[in-house]
Design an enzyme around this catalytic site. Structure first.
Site, PDB file in Angstrom:
ATOM      1  CG  HIS A  14      -1.887  -1.080   1.298  1.00  0.00           C
ATOM      2  ND1 HIS A  14      -2.866  -1.125   2.252  1.00  0.00           N
ATOM      3  CD2 HIS A  14      -2.076  -2.183   0.515  1.00  0.00           C
ATOM      4  CE1 HIS A  14      -3.611  -2.206   2.078  1.00  0.00           C
ATOM      5  NE2 HIS A  14      -3.140  -2.866   1.021  1.00  0.00           N
TER       6      HIS A  14
ATOM      7  CD  GLU B   2      -2.274   4.648   2.428  1.00  0.00           C
ATOM      8  OE1 GLU B   2      -3.398   5.123   2.250  1.00  0.00           O
ATOM      9  OE2 GLU B   2      -1.920   3.537   1.948  1.00  0.00           O
TER      10      GLU B   2
ATOM     11  CB  CYS C 173      -5.843  -0.440   5.636  1.00  0.00           C
ATOM     12  SG  CYS C 173      -4.143  -1.026   5.440  1.00  0.00           S
TER      13      CYS C 173
ATOM     14  CB  CYS D 187      -1.450   1.908   5.916  1.00  0.00           C
ATOM     15  SG  CYS D 187      -1.183   0.986   4.388  1.00  0.00           S
TER      16      CYS D 187
END
Length: 155
Positions: free
Chosen positions: A54, A56, A84, A87
């Site tokens: 991801h 992030e 999420c 992250c």
């Protein structure tokens, strides 16, 4: 503080660029307290199907490698969608001091549904951060209509 909307719009634009490049439509950027962009990052799912790549999480790792703890604490992570749980944990452990996000996890989950490449967790990042011992300021959701555009038809 720099203009949050301007920097968030840049993260949203990066999400569109990630989609155009064949990635999942997510992106983030890290800015210092004066609004100078320190780094930008798109999603890294393709080509290997790395569900942990991801934007992030990738930017949190880069920040740990490239910036001092004080620089990270003074920085803001701008992200096209709410971090999420994974992250949020990476942001917490990286010591990034502030998060501004566009699309909420709840709205993302409703938009995507049970897509096998993004089984969205409806767990707000604020709850993850609240479980820790470090304060992380959170602003969002913001500009959700704009942040949603990159996802339409992508899933």
């Amino acid at each position: 503080m720099a203009d949050d909307e301007t920097l968030l719009r840049r993260a949203i634009a990066l999400a569109g660029e990630a989609r155009a490049a064949g990635q999942h439509p997510f992106a983030a950027l890290l800015a210092d307290s004066d609004g100078r962009v320190l780094m930008e990052q798109g999603n890294g799912f393709a080509p290997h199907g790395d569900g942990t790549a991801h934007a992030e999480r990738l930017i949190a790792t880069r920040a740990c490698l490239e910036l001092s703890p004080d620089q990270r604490a003074a920085a803001t992570l701008f992200t096209s969608a709410e971090p999420c749980a994974m992250c949020a944990g990476a942001i917490y452990w990286a010591g990034i001091g502030r998060v501004v996000f566009g699309l909420s996890e709840r709205r993302l989950k409703a938009l995507i549904g049970p897509h096998p490449e993004n089984l969205t967790l409806d767990l707000p990042c604020r709850e993850v951060f609240a479980a820790g011992q470090r304060q992380i300021a959170v602003v969002g959701p913001m500009l959700e209509e704009e942040a949603e555009v990159a996802h339409r038809g992508a899933w």
